[in-house]
Design an enzyme around this catalytic site. Structure first.
Site, PDB file in Angstrom:
ATOM      1  N   ASN A 223      49.112  56.740  63.548  1.00  0.00           N
ATOM      2  CA  ASN A 223      49.815  56.541  62.534  1.00  0.00           C
ATOM      3  C   ASN A 223      49.783  56.455  60.451  1.00  0.00           C
ATOM      4  OD1 ASN A 223      50.681  53.810  62.671  1.00  0.00           O
ATOM      5  ND2 ASN A 223      50.522  54.369  65.001  1.00  0.00           N
ATOM      6  N   PRO A 319      49.413  51.115  76.999  1.00  0.00           N
ATOM      7  CA  PRO A 319      50.497  49.796  77.424  1.00  0.00           C
ATOM      8  C   PRO A 319      51.230  49.571  76.442  1.00  0.00           C
ATOM      9  CG  PRO A 319      48.134  49.841  76.966  1.00  0.00           C
ATOM     10  CD  PRO A 319      48.191  51.119  76.887  1.00  0.00           C
ATOM     11  N   ASP A 320      52.280  48.887  76.406  1.00  0.00           N
ATOM     12  CA  ASP A 320      53.470  48.044  75.626  1.00  0.00           C
ATOM     13  C   ASP A 320      53.189  46.764  75.735  1.00  0.00           C
ATOM     14  OD1 ASP A 320      55.365  46.922  74.426  1.00  0.00           O
ATOM     15  OD2 ASP A 320      56.631  47.838  75.274  1.00  0.00           O
ATOM     16  N   PHE A 337      57.629  43.875  66.375  1.00  0.00           N
ATOM     17  CA  PHE A 337      58.539  44.216  65.387  1.00  0.00           C
ATOM     18  C   PHE A 337      58.729  45.052  65.870  1.00  0.00           C
ATOM     19  CE2 PHE A 337      56.684  40.695  63.309  1.00  0.00           C
ATOM     20  CZ  PHE A 337      56.742  40.751  61.509  1.00  0.00           C
ATOM     21  N   LYS A 351      65.325  46.042  72.385  1.00  0.00           N
ATOM     22  CA  LYS A 351      63.832  45.656  72.419  1.00  0.00           C
ATOM     23  C   LYS A 351      63.735  43.614  72.416  1.00  0.00           C
ATOM     24  CE  LYS A 351      61.946  49.412  69.514  1.00  0.00           C
ATOM     25  NZ  LYS A 351      60.630  50.057  68.529  1.00  0.00           N
ATOM     26  N   LYS A 355      62.397  43.461  76.200  1.00  0.00           N
ATOM     27  CA  LYS A 355      61.337  43.318  76.623  1.00  0.00           C
ATOM     28  C   LYS A 355      60.514  41.666  76.841  1.00  0.00           C
ATOM     29  CE  LYS A 355      58.766  47.703  73.420  1.00  0.00           C
ATOM     30  NZ  LYS A 355      58.302  47.610  72.811  1.00  0.00           N
TER      31      LYS A 355
END
Length: 421
Positions: A223, A319-320, A337, A351, A355
């Protein structure tokens, strides 16, 4: 001699210029010190006036130049006392053989020698003289005395001199002197930050930049992240007294001063190093990295050849990293972020809850002025409900300024944070 904490805020230098052909280099030195943000006032001896004019130094420093011991325009006519109190550091460059002798023997017959005796600030001398004068036993005795008195000596360099001699005695380069002075202030600032900084005693781990997920040996998925925000936060955390480890994807940025850097390519590598650091003891985990959501299921061993109009590549979920860290039994204070292009605040709050983060900072990367490659940013910060802290809006500013504000927000939340045992 150490700097006081107040000196790190004011960064004021009195530059003494003495007689010698190297006095022309002092003009360059003033410019370089100004580049580092120092406020410079120049004191010239009678000998220096024969080589360069006060007007030059006044134009470069933006301050009046001092040449007289008893100044009728100074308070009570005692200009040397006022300068002695004003200075955070006294730097003499060039320092002549005569000046070194005066300092070493406590003579005070002009403004500069009187200022030396009257100041409590650290004193640096950068000698410049003929190579034989430098080697003279009396000069070396004077230098030994000055070092014993706590004076820092910037050693001269060897080379061809104006008189035609070749040897040790040339003034060190102005750029080098300015850098060493700045490093001296930076080190003092670090020592104070380690004791009193907002994040003093905290081990902070930061992920930054993009990840690269290989397709074959020459192609990858990635990215537009440049890592600028994460690197700025690492620098700000270090300045706040933290012990900082930066896990960085592939970016073209220099490692911030004092920060340990681990270079990785893929999301799995980044997770592995994150887990190891957290397991070994991490107080704050800040996940700024733009981690690829998916990776190729099977990386080709060799370059995939062009064949047909279509190519199908199977992807699997990565994976996160931040969620994995946040859900550990013994986890650090975790900051996420959210770089979004629409419904930025709604996605960020979702989020934060999903999370189980302590804090999240979000920004709109669809904006060209604060996107991935920009040097500026604007963010909104949300905190987990238990902190009872209202959201903070960080107006558009340089990423370094935004990083400082984020560190302040983290420090405030840490005051309310109850570590998981």
């Amino acid at each position: 001699m150490k700097l006081e904490a107040e000196a790190l805020k004011t960064r004021r230098i009195v530059l003494g210029v003495t007689g010698g052909i190297a006095a022309y280099k002092s003009a360059i030195l003033v410019r370089r010190l100004k580049d580092f943000g120092f406020d410079v006032r120049v004191v010239m001896t009678e000998g220096a006036l024969a080589f360069i004019t006060p007007l030059t130094f006044q134009a470069l420093s933006g301050n009046p130049v001092h040449t007289a011991l008893l100044d009728p325009e100074a308070e009570a006519g005692m200009g040397h006392i006022e300068l002695a109190r004003w200075a955070d550091l006294l730097l003499i460059a060039p320092a002549s053989c005569d000046t070194l002798a005066k300092f070493a023997n406590g003579l005070a017959d002009d403004l500069l020698s009187t200022l030396y005796l009257a100041t409590k600030a650290p004193v640096w001398v950068a000698p410049a003289m003929n190579q034989q004068m430098w080697a003279a036993k009396s000069t070396q005795r004077n230098l030994t005395t000055l070092v014993q008195d706590g004076v820092h000596v910037v050693m001269p360099e060897a080379g061809e001199q104006a008189c035609g001699d070749v040897g040790l005695g040339r003034l060190a380069e102005p750029e080098d002197i300015a850098q060493w002075v700045n490093d001296f202030f930076a080190q003092a600032e670090r020592e104070i930050s380690e004791k009193f900084g907002l994040l003093a005693g905290q081990h902070v781990v930061i992920t930054a930049g993009p990840t690269r997920e290989l397709i074959d040996p020459v192609r990858y998925i990635s990215n537009h992240s440049t890592g600028k925000m994460g690197f700025a936060i690492a620098e700000a955390c270090y300045a706040a007294g933290a012990d900082v480890t930066l896990i960085s994807g592939p970016v073209s940025l220099d490692t911030p001063n004092g920060v340990r850097r681990i270079k990785v390519q893929s999301a799995q590598e980044m997770l592995k190093h994150s887990m190891q650091l957290v397991e070994n003891g991490t107080d704050v985990f800040i996940a700024t990295a733009a981690v690829a959501d998916y990776r190729v299921a099977q990386v080709a061993e060799h370059k995939i050849k062009k064949a047909g109009d279509e190519l199908q590549v199977a992807l699997v979920k990565n994976p996160d990293i931040v969620a994995t860290i946040a859900q550990l039994d013994k986890r650090p204070f975790t900051v996420g972020f959210a770089a979004e292009t629409q419904n930025v605040e709604d996605y960020a709050q979702g989020k934060l809850t999903a999370k189980k983060l302590d804090m999240i900072a979000c920004n709109d990367v669809s904006r060209a002025d604060i996107g991935f490659a920009s040097d500026e940013n604007a963010m909104v910060v949300f905190f987990a409900e238990q902190y009872q802290m209202q959201k903070q809006e960080l107006e558009k500013a340089s990423k370094h300024e935004i990083a400082k504000q984020l560190v302040e927000a983290i420090a405030k939340a840490l005051d309310k944070h109850v570590p998981v045992s």
